[in-house]
Design an enzyme around this catalytic site. Structure first.
Site, PDB file in Angstrom:
ATOM      1  N   ASP A 296      33.972  28.244  36.763  1.00 13.86           N
ATOM      2  CA  ASP A 296      34.136  29.176  37.910  1.00 13.86           C
ATOM      3  C   ASP A 296      33.204  30.594  37.528  1.00 13.86           C
ATOM      4  OD1 ASP A 296      35.701  30.123  40.248  1.00 13.86           O
ATOM      5  OD2 ASP A 296      36.376  31.585  38.995  1.00 13.86           O
TER       6      ASP A 296
ATOM      7  N   HIS B 210      41.439  35.537  35.903  1.00 13.38           N
ATOM      8  CA  HIS B 210      40.229  35.828  34.923  1.00 13.38           C
ATOM      9  C   HIS B 210      40.939  37.124  34.012  1.00 13.38           C
ATOM     10  CE1 HIS B 210      36.947  33.965  36.919  1.00 13.38           C
ATOM     11  NE2 HIS B 210      37.761  34.084  38.200  1.00 13.38           N
ATOM     12  N   LEU B 211      41.268  36.674  32.591  1.00 12.73           N
ATOM     13  CA  LEU B 211      41.641  37.717  31.797  1.00 12.73           C
ATOM     14  C   LEU B 211      40.988  38.584  30.917  1.00 12.73           C
ATOM     15  CD1 LEU B 211      44.907  35.762  30.501  1.00 12.73           C
ATOM     16  CD2 LEU B 211      44.611  37.396  32.518  1.00 12.73           C
ATOM     17  N   ARG B 212      39.355  38.237  31.057  1.00 15.74           N
ATOM     18  CA  ARG B 212      38.435  38.956  30.453  1.00 15.74           C
ATOM     19  C   ARG B 212      38.442  39.220  28.984  1.00 15.74           C
ATOM     20  NH1 ARG B 212      36.238  37.971  35.010  1.00 15.74           N
ATOM     21  NH2 ARG B 212      36.412  39.488  36.741  1.00 15.74           N
TER      22      ARG B 212
ATOM     23  N   ASN C 196      34.882  31.944  32.124  1.00 15.18           N
ATOM     24  CA  ASN C 196      33.752  32.901  31.968  1.00 15.18           C
ATOM     25  C   ASN C 196      33.770  34.360  31.438  1.00 15.18           C
ATOM     26  OD1 ASN C 196      35.362  33.925  33.934  1.00 15.18           O
ATOM     27  ND2 ASN C 196      33.782  34.673  35.536  1.00 15.18           N
TER      28      ASN C 196
ATOM     29  N   GLY D 156      34.969  40.558  43.138  1.00 16.25           N
ATOM     30  CA  GLY D 156      36.449  40.083  42.802  1.00 16.25           C
ATOM     31  C   GLY D 156      37.322  41.481  43.090  1.00 16.25           C
TER      32      GLY D 156
ATOM     33  N   ASP E 272      42.585  34.147  41.749  1.00 13.74           N
ATOM     34  CA  ASP E 272      41.411  34.504  41.481  1.00 13.74           C
ATOM     35  C   ASP E 272      41.425  36.024  41.170  1.00 13.74           C
ATOM     36  OD1 ASP E 272      38.685  34.390  40.704  1.00 13.74           O
ATOM     37  OD2 ASP E 272      38.008  34.198  42.779  1.00 13.74           O
TER      38      ASP E 272
ATOM     39  N   HIS F 112      39.349  28.388  45.246  1.00 14.34           N
ATOM     40  CA  HIS F 112      39.333  29.385  46.379  1.00 14.34           C
ATOM     41  C   HIS F 112      38.431  28.972  47.706  1.00 14.34           C
ATOM     42  CE1 HIS F 112      35.375  29.912  44.436  1.00 14.34           C
ATOM     43  NE2 HIS F 112      35.973  30.496  43.392  1.00 14.34           N
TER      44      HIS F 112
HETATM   45  O1  DOR Z   1      35.100  37.293  43.126  1.00 13.53           O
HETATM   46  C1  DOR Z   1      34.915  36.410  42.162  1.00 13.53           C
HETATM   47  N1  DOR Z   1      35.080  36.983  40.833  1.00 13.53           N
HETATM   48  N2  DOR Z   1      34.665  35.092  42.070  1.00 13.53           N
HETATM   49  C2  DOR Z   1      34.199  34.521  41.036  1.00 13.53           C
HETATM   50  O2  DOR Z   1      34.039  33.271  41.214  1.00 13.53           O
HETATM   51  C3  DOR Z   1      34.151  35.073  39.888  1.00 13.53           C
HETATM   52  C4  DOR Z   1      35.245  36.394  39.717  1.00 13.53           C
HETATM   53  C5  DOR Z   1      34.905  36.961  38.480  1.00 13.53           C
HETATM   54  O3  DOR Z   1      34.863  36.527  37.361  1.00 13.53           O
HETATM   55  O4  DOR Z   1      34.887  38.163  38.717  1.00 13.53           O
HETATM   56 ZN    ZN Z   2      35.053  31.214  41.726  1.00 16.50          ZN
END
Ligand code: DOR
Ligand code: ZN
Length: 430
Positions: A152, A60-62, A92, A324, A305, A232
């Site tokens: 995801d 996840h690079l945000r 996401n 996360g 993840d 995961h």
């Molecule tokens: O722990 C998680 N964080 N699981 C996920 O499926 C999404 C991720 C997030 O985007 O922070």
């Molecule tokens: Zn996930």
């Protein structure tokens, strides 16, 4: 700057005697003795382990949207320092990567930064809402050439929509990656449903929420003759379902995170949301069965993840905290701790689960390649004997939410090369 690098005295896959590896014009030009070009940059390997560059199917690079926690630049730096040469950036973001404009932006920005190949993952459904399929074909045919689609963070829960996505994916030759969580079974869930959640008073997150979706989707994929990837995997029961599905010829692949290989819900007694993650930390038995499944190939690969979160979203009451944890810079060390030091994997095995299989699953032809002359020089040099102490503030990510704070871990990435260019060396970005 020279475009030639001489890696002196590396042990390929940790096997045999140390050899010199000359990298030139982005490829492995020579393995073994020979003349050293005058302007070659020298990397002293001193018998360290040379592996194909790591590939992360789940980062996840945000960016766009939460650049206060991670950007494509900061996440790429974390990836290069962690030994990665390619990462798949989850959809996401805000806006969601459910169209060609967003995926092309992520792809282009990754190229500009140039530290790691950033492959955007496209959303399966519009806005991750689980109501309507996104334009998978347009994203697959865009400049970003999207090969992996996933909602995801949330599950594609509607079986009809999932079936359609799988059917559609076969025509595009892409893979659907499922975040397996039946949402009706996890309403309000906070921690793995078991003794620990009962003791702490947290609403339980049952293993069956994951396992029921994995079973359902394996059957959907089998009938659609489609490829399915399970994100995961966190429970022992899921590994049983995967083994059954693979034995029946289902084209299913699966990943496990470093944290699910090492950490358990025993950590939850501190009530510290640093340990909150989706899927949740499970039991000691689960971690042991996940390790075994990774060693056996029932689980194909390790994916981080990597999930950066702001201080205010982690340093708060448990139920309000975001799930996360950071993963890119600690993944190799956790794999060494749980899989190599335990004798479950040798370095060939590490190459398989961290580079070769994820590259294959993600459809990358230039990563996860064998260490042979003429192959692309996407490489990671690892010091297997060195140890380091994790400090969240010192990691390259903007966020600092590592569950390994203060832990001493084995295995240090001493250099990463992307197409023959050194991207990180001795813990610093080049
Ligand atoms: O722990 C998680 N964080 N699981 C996920 O499926 C999404 C991720 C997030 O985007 O922070
Ligand atoms: Zn996930």
């Amino acid at each position: 700057m020279s475009d030639q690098v001489l890696i002196k005295g590396a042990r390929l896959y940790g096997e045999g005697d140390p050899v010199d590896v000359l990298v030139s014009d982005g490829v492995i030009a020579r393995i073994g003795p020979g003349e050293t070009p005058e302007d070659a940059v020298e990397l002293e390997a001193r018998g360290q382990v040379l592996l194909p560059g790591f590939v992360d199917l789940h980062t996840h690079l945000r960016e766009p949207g939460r650049e206060d926690t991670e950007t494509i630049a900061s996440g790429s730096a974390a990836a290069a320092l962690g030994g990665y040469t390619a990462v798949f950036a989850m959809a996401n973001t805000d806006p969601v990567a459910d169209n060609s404009v967003v995926v092309d932006h992520v792809w282009r920005r990754g190229r500009e930064v140039g530290l790691v190949d950033v492959h955007p993952v496209g959303a399966v459904t519009v806005g991750l809402k689980g109501e309507k399929l996104a334009e998978l074909g347009t994203m697959a045919k865009s400049a970003a050439n999207v090969r992996v689609f996933s909602d995801d963070g949330v599950c594609v829960a509607d079986p009809l929509l999932m079936r359609r996505a799988l059917e559609y994916s076969t025509a595009l030759d892409v893979v659907i990656a499922q975040h397996a969580e039946e949402p009706r079974l996890t309403v309000g869930a906070q921690a793995h449903e078991g003794e620990q959640s009962a003791r702490l008073g947290y609403p339980g997150w049952p293993a069956s929420a994951e396992e029921s979706i994995v079973a359902r989707d394996c059957l959907l994929a089998l009938h659609a003759k489609a490829r399915l990837h399970i994100c995961h995997v966190s429970t022992a029961g899921t590994t049983d379902v995967l083994r059954w599905a693979k034995d029946r010829g289902t084209k299913v692949s699966a990943e496990v995170t470093p944290h699910h290989l090492l950490l358990t819900d025993e950590r939850l007694t501190t009530y510290d949301p640093i340990n909150k993650v989706n899927p949740p930390l499970r039991t000691r038995d689960d971690t042991e069965r996940l390790r075994q499944a990774l060693a056996d190939g029932v689980i194909d690969c390790v994916a981080t993840d990597h999930a950066p979160h702001a201080v205010q979203d982690k340093d708060c009451e448990w139920s309000a905290a975001r799930p996360g944890m950071l993963g890119l810079q600690t993944a190799l060390s956790i794999v060494v701790e749980t899989m190599v030091r335990t004798g479950l994997l040798d370095w060939r095995g590490v190459a398989r689960v961290m580079s070769e299989r994820p590259a294959e699953i993600g459809g990358l032809s230039d990563h996860g390649r064998p260490l042979l002359e003429g192959e692309p020089a996407n490489l990671t040099l690892v010091d297997p004997d060195a140890e380091w102490t994790v400090r969240g503030r010192e990691l390259a990510s903007i966020a600092a939410n590592t569950p390994y704070e203060g832990m001493r871990l084995p295995g240090v990435v001493s250099a990463t090369l992307l197409r023959g260019r050194i991207t990180s060396r001795e813990g610093k970005i080049e």
